[in-house]
Design an enzyme around this catalytic site. Structure first.
Site, PDB file in Angstrom:
ATOM      1  N   LYS A 115       0.827  -1.212   0.000  1.00 16.71           N
ATOM      2  CA  LYS A 115       0.000   0.000   0.000  1.00 16.71           C
ATOM      3  C   LYS A 115       0.859   1.258   0.000  1.00 16.71           C
ATOM      4  O   LYS A 115       0.476   2.260  -0.595  1.00 16.71           O
ATOM      5  CB  LYS A 115      -0.969   0.008   1.189  1.00 16.71           C
ATOM      6  CG  LYS A 115      -2.133  -0.929   0.977  1.00 16.71           C
ATOM      7  CD  LYS A 115      -3.317  -0.558   1.846  1.00 16.71           C
ATOM      8  CE  LYS A 115      -4.470  -1.520   1.620  1.00 16.71           C
ATOM      9  NZ  LYS A 115      -5.581  -1.319   2.548  1.00 16.71           N
ATOM     10  N   LYS A 197      -5.951 -12.439  -8.482  1.00 12.32           N
ATOM     11  CA  LYS A 197      -7.251 -12.521  -7.832  1.00 12.32           C
ATOM     12  C   LYS A 197      -8.181 -11.413  -8.347  1.00 12.32           C
ATOM     13  O   LYS A 197      -7.712 -10.314  -8.624  1.00 12.32           O
ATOM     14  CB  LYS A 197      -7.023 -12.352  -6.327  1.00 12.32           C
ATOM     15  CG  LYS A 197      -8.131 -12.872  -5.450  1.00 12.32           C
ATOM     16  CD  LYS A 197      -7.715 -12.811  -3.994  1.00 12.32           C
ATOM     17  CE  LYS A 197      -8.868 -12.299  -3.168  1.00 12.32           C
ATOM     18  NZ  LYS A 197      -8.566 -12.146  -1.757  1.00 12.32           N
ATOM     19  N   LYS A 200     -11.580  -5.634  -6.141  1.00 13.83           N
ATOM     20  CA  LYS A 200     -12.489  -4.495  -6.272  1.00 13.83           C
ATOM     21  C   LYS A 200     -11.752  -3.233  -6.673  1.00 13.83           C
ATOM     22  O   LYS A 200     -12.361  -2.239  -7.014  1.00 13.83           O
ATOM     23  CB  LYS A 200     -13.327  -4.302  -4.999  1.00 13.83           C
ATOM     24  CG  LYS A 200     -12.572  -4.226  -3.698  1.00 13.83           C
ATOM     25  CD  LYS A 200     -13.556  -4.180  -2.526  1.00 13.83           C
ATOM     26  CE  LYS A 200     -12.820  -4.257  -1.205  1.00 13.83           C
ATOM     27  NZ  LYS A 200     -13.682  -4.146  -0.053  1.00 13.83           N
TER      28      LYS A 200
END
Ligand code: TRP
Length: 334
Positions: A115, A197, A200
């Site tokens: 992040k 994966k 979103k």
């Protein structure tokens, strides 16, 4: 234990739109757990502000997520569905746990590294201590089990370490939680890159099917899904795109690998994609209809929000008072 049941805690962030991956991989399993466990399912809006958010958007998404929890089948009378920010104990316990967490432990967290690379202009202290807030979420309710994806395992390990560290100093204060790895939880991959994966936050809108996508959008995305040039429908790692489509189909229909392979034997990818589209829409349409109903029933949803926040506040306070006493905070005068 609450009401003679073991306690389960989990949460999702209200950032980005939920995908069928979140639904088939997580949310759907949660529903099967609510009889066996006393469940707390939080909309973890405090975690969301570690990344800059648009306030109106955050509020809207948080409410939407809460409604999706209910629409997906979590009974809000049985499951404590609530906003993290409505329960003051999360921040209070997080502060205390911060004082028991080492910089080195947090430095090792792979999600922090990812992040901070992604948000290089805003590497704030909250992003760094995010796993401590997550530990507080879990320990506050004395959770026995925590259903989490593999990407959150490192955070759960830290939670266990913190609980044990605290217990070693102060006696039995926290339940040490276990990860709950779902038996049937499907891992849904990106439609555009089946080695990743489904996410979103994917930049390519064709990569993910969102829970709120309409039927035509689902059809278009399925049609564009990456496959291969083998031209046969087999369930194997050499054909990750086809395998993923079969997984989506299986998760939506409840059919086994054998059943679906038989069904598509000798068929082309076009037929498979149409079947996947229909199966996804047959799951999404009723879910969306229920969300729309809840959106109209503001009074009902508000009462759920209020009652469950009170319930969560009650149980979290029990733990918090115990912790405060153990570490030597002065007693409250009543
Ligand atoms: N960090 C989790 C995620 O991003 C969300 C989360 C916050 C959570 N607190 C939690 C999950 C406690 C399980 C338990 O997916």
């Amino acid at each position: 234990m609450i009401n003679d049941k073991k306690v389960l805690f989990s949460g999702m962030q209200a950032t980005g739109n939920l995908t069928i991956g979140n639904y088939l991989g997580a949310l759907k399993n949660w529903i099967t757990l609510s009889d066996e466990y006393e469940c707390f399912y939080s909309v973890v809006d405090m975690h969301s502000i570690t990344v800059r958010q648009n306030p109106a958007e955050l509020r809207k998404r948080a409410r939407k997520l809460l409604q999706i929890y209910i629409a997906a089948g979590l009974d809000p009378e049985k499951n404590c569905i609530y906003y993290q920010s409505h329960v003051s104990g999360h921040a209070e316990l997080a502060w205390i746990l911060n004082c028991f967490t080492y910089m080195g432990e947090l430095n090792r967290m792979t999600q922090f590294k990812d992040k901070s690379a992604k948000h290089a202009d805003n590497i704030n202290a909250g992003l760094f201590t995010y796993p401590v807030l997550m530990a507080a979420d879990i320990l506050l309710y004395q959770a026995d089990v925590v259903p989490v994806g593999i990407d959150q395992m490192q955070h759960l390990e830290l939670t266990r370490d913190l609980a044990e560290r605290f217990n070693n100093i102060y006696g039995d204060v926290f339940t040490v939680p276990e990860a709950y790895i779902g038996k049937v939880g499907a891992k849904i991959m990106s439609l555009q890159d089946p080695s990743k994966k489904m996410s979103k936050s994917d930049e390519n809108p064709n990569a993910s099917i969102y829970l709120m996508d309409d039927a035509d959008t689902v059809a278009r995305k399925c049609k564009r899904a990456v496959t291969d040039s083998e031209g046969v429908i087999l369930y194997r790692d050499e054909q990750p795109g086809v395998k993923n489509l079969l997984d989506i189909y299986r998760a939506c229909t409840g059919k086994s690998v054998e059943e679906v392979l038989k069904e598509f034997e000798g068929q082309g990818y076009g037929v498979l994609k149409t079947a996947v589209t229909e199966s996804v829409n047959s799951v999404l349409q009723p879910l969306q209809a229920r969300v729309a109903e809840l959106e109209k029933d503001k009074g009902y949803v508000d009462s759920i929000i209020k009652n469950n926040a009170e319930k969560a506040q009650y149980y979290s306070n029990k733990t918090l008072r115990k912790v405060q006493k153990k570490i030597g905070f002065p007693e409250r005068i009543r």
